[in-house]
Motif scaffolding. Structure first.
Motif, PDB file in Angstrom:
ATOM      1  N   ALA A 104       0.825  -1.205   0.000  1.00 46.67           N
ATOM      2  CA  ALA A 104       0.000   0.000   0.000  1.00 46.67           C
ATOM      3  C   ALA A 104       0.860   1.257   0.000  1.00 46.67           C
ATOM      4  O   ALA A 104       0.555   2.233  -0.701  1.00 46.67           O
ATOM      5  CB  ALA A 104      -0.943  -0.002   1.206  1.00 46.67           C
ATOM      6  N   LEU A 105       1.952   1.249   0.761  1.00 45.34           N
ATOM      7  CA  LEU A 105       2.858   2.390   0.770  1.00 45.34           C
ATOM      8  C   LEU A 105       3.459   2.627  -0.607  1.00 45.34           C
ATOM      9  O   LEU A 105       3.618   3.770  -1.042  1.00 45.34           O
ATOM     10  CB  LEU A 105       3.977   2.173   1.791  1.00 45.34           C
ATOM     11  N   GLY A 106       3.791   1.542  -1.291  1.00 48.38           N
ATOM     12  CA  GLY A 106       4.361   1.657  -2.628  1.00 48.38           C
ATOM     13  C   GLY A 106       3.383   2.158  -3.676  1.00 48.38           C
ATOM     14  O   GLY A 106       3.796   2.656  -4.722  1.00 48.38           O
ATOM     15  N   SER A 107       2.100   2.023  -3.406  1.00 47.75           N
ATOM     16  CA  SER A 107       1.108   2.448  -4.394  1.00 47.75           C
ATOM     17  C   SER A 107       0.523   3.835  -4.118  1.00 47.75           C
ATOM     18  O   SER A 107      -0.289   4.321  -4.885  1.00 47.75           O
ATOM     19  CB  SER A 107      -0.034   1.420  -4.455  1.00 47.75           C
ATOM     20  N   LEU A 108       0.949   4.475  -3.043  1.00 40.95           N
ATOM     21  CA  LEU A 108       0.449   5.819  -2.739  1.00 40.95           C
ATOM     22  C   LEU A 108       1.021   6.819  -3.740  1.00 40.95           C
ATOM     23  O   LEU A 108       2.202   6.754  -4.108  1.00 40.95           O
ATOM     24  CB  LEU A 108       0.847   6.244  -1.328  1.00 40.95           C
ATOM     25  N   PRO A 109       0.204   7.779  -4.153  1.00 40.84           N
ATOM     26  CA  PRO A 109       0.730   8.811  -5.048  1.00 40.84           C
ATOM     27  C   PRO A 109       1.699   9.715  -4.283  1.00 40.84           C
ATOM     28  O   PRO A 109       1.569   9.905  -3.082  1.00 40.84           O
ATOM     29  CB  PRO A 109      -0.521   9.589  -5.495  1.00 40.84           C
ATOM     30  N   ASP A 110       2.642  10.279  -5.016  1.00 42.22           N
ATOM     31  CA  ASP A 110       3.608  11.199  -4.409  1.00 42.22           C
ATOM     32  C   ASP A 110       2.998  12.505  -4.030  1.00 42.22           C
ATOM     33  O   ASP A 110       2.086  13.019  -4.448  1.00 42.22           O
ATOM     34  CB  ASP A 110       4.804  11.442  -5.337  1.00 42.22           C
TER      35      ASP A 110
END
Length: 110
Positions: A104-110
């Motif tokens: 989930a952290l890896g898929s969060l937008p910047d």
């Protein structure tokens, strides 16, 4: 079921086993508790504040009881903090939960 727990003895132990009394440290008692957990064979991990283990209700609670008793040999009383995630039918959640968090952290937008 996943259980996160911590134990901390206080007071003066009766009989004063080796490594107790004025020169004892909480880490000695915690090491005795963690040894019980690791020897249980249940999936587990220990961080700076908690030990987590996974299994069914009876086996997890038996290990927590024995670990608490092991730490209790280093004081006249022991404090136990316990948090449980009871999710019948699910195993492998000790790492599964953190794996999903990392995804989930890896898929969060910047």
């Amino acid at each position: 079921m996943i259980v996160a727990f911590s134990v901390a003895p206080s007071g003066t132990p009766t009989g004063e086993p080796a490594g107790t009394g004025d020169d004892a440290s909480v880490h000695t008692a915690v090491a005795a508790a963690v040894r019980v957990v690791r020897e249980s064979g249940l999936p587990n991990r220990t961080s700076s504040m908690f030990t987590e283990l996974e299994g069914d209700w009876d086996e997890v609670m038996d290990v927590v009881k024995r670990a608490t008793e092991a730490a209790g040999r280093y004081g006249s009383r022991v404090s136990l903090v316990l948090k449980a995630d009871i999710r019948p039918g699910h195993t492998g959640e000790l790492s599964g939960k953190t794996d999903r968090l990392e995804a989930a952290l890896g898929s969060l937008p910047d």
